[in-house]
Design an enzyme around this catalytic site. Structure first.
Site: not given
Ligand SMILES: [Fe+2]
Length: 313
Positions: A99, A101, A254
């Site tokens: 994903h 953030d 990440h």
């Molecule tokens: Fe994250």
């Protein structure tokens, strides 16, 4: 300002660099900070070892050099802090899914600063992927297709199918994380506001591609995701307590590897406010109005907020 000022060591071939001999703080010299900022645009994720002197306040002071820190939209901040999100494995949360953030927010964070507090004796690494390089790796015809795609991102999706956590943890998590539902329409390709690079905006908050039947959307997303996450495009970090990682959230995804069993893992994050993405043809992302939802099945236990941390932050 140049990289020459820094003791910089690339970690992987296409993303990630470690910077040594720098003590991070809110008082970091202007020239050093400026060089670090430039390095972040180039390497997408930077690592600093041995920053044990940083406490919560120190991390927040350092974060303010980068812009305006923002709290997570739905998960309460750590007690005594203004913006800090704690991710503690003991509370059930593990972000073992690719994903970027907070992309369910129309102006999602430009960067995240993560500090390792407690780290398992083995396991618990994080992997980042370079979404600018992923775009360049697409065959030209696929790039053209991607340039014109838009996707719906939301924090209200099927968590059970994506995360390994127990029933209670999942339930508490959903209550907090989706206490307010957000939806945003982002271009699949955004133009990075500082580098001008084109980057892919995908990851686990994507619900579907707009204008495609669900099955086609799933195929296309899988295809595009495969360019983001191929190993040549990633860097993996073995954490020690006191490490700090900073990533350009506009040019990376990440994944926190959930391979450490019952060992404890505690990391704390501050995110920096970002701007509204712009597509290659100059259109801006759009926030969707979401009517107040009633989630009767989940509406229990007000104190859930104090016992839960985000898995999918
Ligand atoms: Fe994250």
């Amino acid at each position: 300002m140049s990289e020459a000022l820094l003791d910089l060591h690339p970690v992987a071939g296409r993303i990630g660099a470690e910077i040594r001999e720098v003590r991070l703080s809110g008082d970091l010299g202007k020239e050093t900070f400026s060089a670090i900022r430039q390095a972040l645009l180039k390497y997408k994720v930077l690592f600093f070892r041995g920053q044990q002197h940083l406490d919560d306040a120190g991390q927040e002071a350092f974060a303010k050099l980068w812009g305006n820190p923002v709290a997570h939209p739905t998960v309460p901040v750590r007690d005594g802090t203004g913006y800090l999100l704690e991710l503690d494995s003991a509370h059930g949360g593990r972000a073992n899914s690719w994903h970027t953030d907070v992309t369910f927010d129309v102006a999602y964070p430009q960067s995240s600063i993560l500090r390792a507090v407690e780290i398992p004796a083995y396991g618990g690494d994080t992997v980042w992927a370079n979404t600018a390089q992923a775009y360049l790796d697409l065959p030209p015809a696929l790039r053209q297709l991607a340039d014109n795609l838009w996707a719906l991102h939301t924090n209200d999706y099927d968590y059970a199918s994506r995360f390994n956590t127990n029933e209670a943890g999942l339930k508490r998590y959903r209550e907090v994380f989706t206490s307010t539902i957000y939806e945003a329409e982002h271009p699949v390709v955004r133009v990075h506001p500082e580098t001008g690079e084109r980057t892919l905006v995908l990851g686990h908050f994507v619900k579907k591609l707009l204008g495609y039947p669900t099955a086609d959307s799933e195929h296309l997303l899988k295809l595009l995701d495969s360019y983001v996450t191929r190993l040549e495009n990633t860097v993996r970090w073995r954490w020690s307590p006191g490490d700090v990682a900073i990533w350009d959230n506009r040019a990376t995804q990440h994944y926190a590897i959930n391979d450490y069993g019952d060992q404890r893992r505690v990391v704390r994050r501050v995110t920096i406010a970002g701007d509204v993405p712009v597509s290659v043809d100059g259109r801006r992302s759009v926030a969707r109005e979401v009517p107040e939802k009633t989630r009767a099945a989940d509406a229990t236990g007000k104190d859930a907020a104090t016992t839960t941390t985000a898995v999918a932050s």
